[in-house]
Design a protein around this motif. Structure first.
Motif, mmCIF file in Angstrom:
data_model
loop_
_atom_site.group_PDB
_atom_site.id
_atom_site.type_symbol
_atom_site.label_atom_id
_atom_site.label_comp_id
_atom_site.label_asym_id
_atom_site.label_seq_id
_atom_site.Cartn_x
_atom_site.Cartn_y
_atom_site.Cartn_z
ATOM 1 N N ILE A 38 34.527 1.249 -18.096
ATOM 2 C CA ILE A 38 35.342 0.027 -18.202
ATOM 3 C C ILE A 38 36.563 0.130 -17.286
ATOM 4 O O ILE A 38 37.246 1.147 -17.272
ATOM 5 N N CYS A 55 36.069 -4.064 -30.085
ATOM 6 C CA CYS A 55 35.388 -2.833 -29.654
ATOM 7 C C CYS A 55 34.648 -2.176 -30.814
ATOM 8 O O CYS A 55 35.218 -1.930 -31.873
ATOM 9 N N ALA A 56 33.375 -1.892 -30.591
ATOM 10 C CA ALA A 56 32.525 -1.323 -31.643
ATOM 11 C C ALA A 56 32.962 0.076 -32.046
ATOM 12 O O ALA A 56 32.720 0.506 -33.168
ATOM 13 N N ILE A 77 31.087 3.703 -25.575
ATOM 14 C CA ILE A 77 29.629 3.843 -25.437
ATOM 15 C C ILE A 77 29.093 2.901 -24.365
ATOM 16 O O ILE A 77 27.890 2.669 -24.268
ATOM 17 N N CYS A 79 28.954 -0.264 -24.059
ATOM 18 C CA CYS A 79 28.115 -1.384 -24.501
ATOM 19 C C CYS A 79 28.481 -2.655 -23.737
ATOM 20 O O CYS A 79 27.671 -3.578 -23.637
ATOM 21 N N GLY A 80 29.697 -2.740 -23.229
ATOM 22 C CA GLY A 80 30.117 -3.893 -22.428
ATOM 23 C C GLY A 80 30.563 -5.096 -23.242
ATOM 24 O O GLY A 80 30.852 -6.146 -22.677
ATOM 25 N N TYR A 81 30.658 -4.953 -24.564
ATOM 26 C CA TYR A 81 31.011 -6.116 -25.378
ATOM 27 C C TYR A 81 32.436 -6.596 -25.096
ATOM 28 O O TYR A 81 32.703 -7.797 -25.090
ATOM 29 N N CYS A 82 33.344 -5.650 -24.850
ATOM 30 C CA CYS A 82 34.730 -6.050 -24.576
ATOM 31 C C CYS A 82 34.794 -6.908 -23.313
ATOM 32 O O CYS A 82 35.634 -7.802 -23.204
HETATM 33 S S1 SF4 Z 1 32.257 -0.961 -23.556
HETATM 34 FE FE1 SF4 Z 1 34.077 -1.921 -24.419
HETATM 35 S S2 SF4 Z 1 33.467 -2.616 -26.508
HETATM 36 FE FE2 SF4 Z 1 31.910 -1.156 -25.791
HETATM 37 S S3 SF4 Z 1 32.615 0.786 -26.627
HETATM 38 FE FE3 SF4 Z 1 33.431 0.669 -24.533
HETATM 39 S S4 SF4 Z 1 35.479 -0.189 -24.754
HETATM 40 FE FE4 SF4 Z 1 34.380 -0.568 -26.687
#
Ligand code: SF4
Ligand code: SF4
Length: 179
Positions: A38, A55-56, A77, A79-82
């Protein structure tokens, strides 16, 4: 494995280049599809905290008072959700490895104060500028981000449904551990 086969492999390896490299001085080519890590364009961040709350794995911390955005890369991890939650689109996946580290550290980024548009003398003259500034601050209809926990969870479940099964399971595990 037979003795002869093992001996052949051992002898052969004496004349081959080693498979390992002296990371981080030397680096192997990046694999196709590498998600990376990120990254933030701090100048665009408005410290809204959506990434922190979404954030998970709870690895992002937004401190509005100190004007800092921090990430614990050891917990992320990827995941890209943020990235999908950020209303200013100032987060992205940098398709490269994060710098190597021998210690568990948290990356802290200072968020610069954003220049506010200067006030115009007349109210009428000020109106278009104020409208444009408000539009820039507010996410558009298509970028609308859920603000309550139920909607956010539903959005997260929808995002998980689009992930590869292995990654989806990792996110579910992280969410379970968080709750
Ligand atoms: S990609 Fe973003 S939402 Fe996913 S774990 Fe990393 S910081 Fe958190
Ligand atoms: S969601 Fe985007 S704008 Fe909001 S605090 Fe996170 S990085 Fe900054």
């Amino acid at each position: 494995m037979g003795v002869f086969k093992l001996g052949k492999m051992t002898f052969g390896s004496l004349f081959k280049k080693p498979e390992t490299v002296l990371y981080p001085i030397e680096q192997k080519p990046k694999p196709v599809g590498l998600k990376g890590h990120i990254a933030i364009e701090a100048e665009s961040c408005i410290l809204c905290g959506m990434c922190d709350r979404s954030c998970a794995t709870n690895c992002i911390t937004v401190d509005k008072q100190a004007r800092t955005w921090a990430i614990d890369r050891f917990q992320c991890i990827q995941c890209g959700y943020c990235v999908t939650c950020c209303p200013k689109k100032c987060l992205h996946m940098d398709p490269d490895y994060a710098p190597a580290s021998t210690q568990h550290t948290v990356d802290v980024v200072e968020v610069p104060a954003q220049d506010k548009p200067a006030k115009a003398e007349k109210a009428d003259d000020n109106k278009p500028a104020a409208t444009a500034a408000a539009a820039a601050e507010k996410p558009s209809e298509t970028e609308q981000v859920p603000t309550n926990a139920k909607d956010r969870d539903e959005a997260l479940l929808a995002a998980i449904a689009l992930m590869e099964p292995e990654k989806a399971q990792r996110v579910r595990d992280a969410l379970e551990a968080r709750s």
